[in-house]
Structures are given as structure tokens and as C-alpha cells.
Motif scaffolding. Structure first.
Motif, PDB file in Angstrom:
ATOM      1  N   GLN A 155     -49.544  74.312  32.762  1.00 25.10           N
ATOM      2  CA  GLN A 155     -49.080  74.451  31.392  1.00 25.10           C
ATOM      3  C   GLN A 155     -50.074  73.732  30.494  1.00 25.10           C
ATOM      4  O   GLN A 155     -50.672  72.725  30.899  1.00 25.10           O
ATOM      5  CB  GLN A 155     -47.700  73.842  31.208  1.00 25.10           C
ATOM      6  CG  GLN A 155     -47.141  74.045  29.810  1.00 25.10           C
ATOM      7  CD  GLN A 155     -45.729  73.512  29.653  1.00 25.10           C
ATOM      8  OE1 GLN A 155     -45.322  72.581  30.336  1.00 25.10           O
ATOM      9  NE2 GLN A 155     -44.981  74.108  28.750  1.00 25.10           N
ATOM     10  N   CYS A 175     -46.611  74.138  22.921  1.00 22.64           N
ATOM     11  CA  CYS A 175     -46.929  74.309  24.337  1.00 22.64           C
ATOM     12  C   CYS A 175     -46.831  75.793  24.659  1.00 22.64           C
ATOM     13  O   CYS A 175     -45.934  76.483  24.154  1.00 22.64           O
ATOM     14  CB  CYS A 175     -45.952  73.543  25.217  1.00 22.64           C
ATOM     15  SG  CYS A 175     -46.141  71.754  25.096  1.00 22.64           S
ATOM     16  N   PRO A 208     -45.857  78.295  31.022  1.00 23.71           N
ATOM     17  CA  PRO A 208     -46.660  78.097  32.228  1.00 23.71           C
ATOM     18  C   PRO A 208     -47.341  79.394  32.668  1.00 23.71           C
ATOM     19  O   PRO A 208     -46.800  80.481  32.466  1.00 23.71           O
ATOM     20  CB  PRO A 208     -45.634  77.652  33.272  1.00 23.71           C
ATOM     21  CG  PRO A 208     -44.502  77.097  32.479  1.00 23.71           C
ATOM     22  CD  PRO A 208     -44.464  77.906  31.215  1.00 23.71           C
TER      23      PRO A 208
END
Length: 150
Positions: A130, A137, A140
Motif C-alpha cells: 500500500q 492512501c 492495496p
């Protein structure tokens, strides 16, 4: 002419958008270090402003650690754990009470492997990671890899 300019603008925006969504690029290689022994390198190059997370995270971390699953190969044995070669940054946000062990710019994950016999073979597997910047963010991602041992 307007269509050409519009098409070029769309292409440029798509390219920029794609680059922003792929801030980590991976390279894979093997280096022979002794008879039947290799270092397998899984190297991440990280765009400026982004971070990739260490395999080991503090208890108060919310970031997903980088993980490696190396497939079983009857000709290869793994020697020890995967080492991280890079400048580890220990991030802590006191306000949010969160911490992270992370890397910027570049990190090389190194696994030592030993061949059981003199044979050409490879190391295969999948890594999951990630990446985040100061604003967000990304979900993943998984990357399959094959590294030839010659």
C-alpha cells in the motif's frame, strides 16, 4: 485542429492520472553471491511525496505492511527472512495517535536463496503493498513476479 488539441489534452490527463495512481514501480533481479546462492532483489522506486510501508509496523499503525509470498520451488530453499535495504522512516502523528514504519524514494527487499542442485530455475511469487501521500492512501496492490536464477 480542435479535435487534435482535445485528444492530446485527454491523453495527457489520462497519463498524468495514471502516473498518480501508480506511484511505486518495481524491478526484480537476482545476484549470484556464492556457489548455488543468490540474493533476490525486489526493488521499489517510489515517486516523490509518496511512502511505501515496511514489512513490520508498530502496534498503532493503520497502514498495510508490504508482504511477500514466495511460491514453493523444490529446487530452492529460502535462507532467512527478507531484509529491507533503504532509509527507514519512523512516522508518528501525535494528534491521530498513529505511527508507521515507511520508506520514501527507494527500498530494496532482499531474500537470500540457495539452489539444491546446479539447475536453471526461478523464484516466483506475489507481493502486496500500500502507498500513501500526505492527502490519501491508495488501495492495496498485488504484483506477481518471476526472477530467473542463472
Amino acid at each position: 485542429m480542435k479535435q487534435l488539441v482535445l485528444l492530446a489534452s485527454v491523453f495527457l490527463m489520462a497519463t498524468i492520472g495514471q502516473a498518480q495512481q501508480n506511484p511505486v514501480s518495481w524491478a526484480f533481479s537476482a545476484k549470484k553471491v556464492a556457489d548455488k546462492q543468490y540474493e533476490v532483489h525486489m526493488t521499489a522506486t517510489i515517486q516523490k511525496g509518496w511512502h511505501l510501508y515496511s514489512q513490520v509496523q508498530p502496534e498503532d499503525a493503520v497502514a498495510m505492511p508490504t508482504t511477500f509470498k514466495i511460491n514453493n520451488n523444490p529446487l530452492v530453499t529460502l535462507e532467512g527472512a527478507i531484509k529491507e535495504d533503504g532509509k527507514l522512516e519512523k512516522f508518528h502523528d501525535a494528534k491521530l495517535e498513529l505511527s508507521a514504519n515507511q520508506f520514501s524514494n527507494k527500498v530494496d527487499f532482499v531474500q537470500v536463496v540457495k539452489l539444491k542442485a546446479n539447475a536453471k530455475t526461478n523464484v516466483t511469487g506475489v507481493l502486496e503493498f500500500q502507498t500513501c501521500n500526505d492527502q490519501k492512501c491508495l488501495p492495496p496492490k498485488k504484483v506477481n513476479f518471476t526472477i530467473d536464477l542463472n
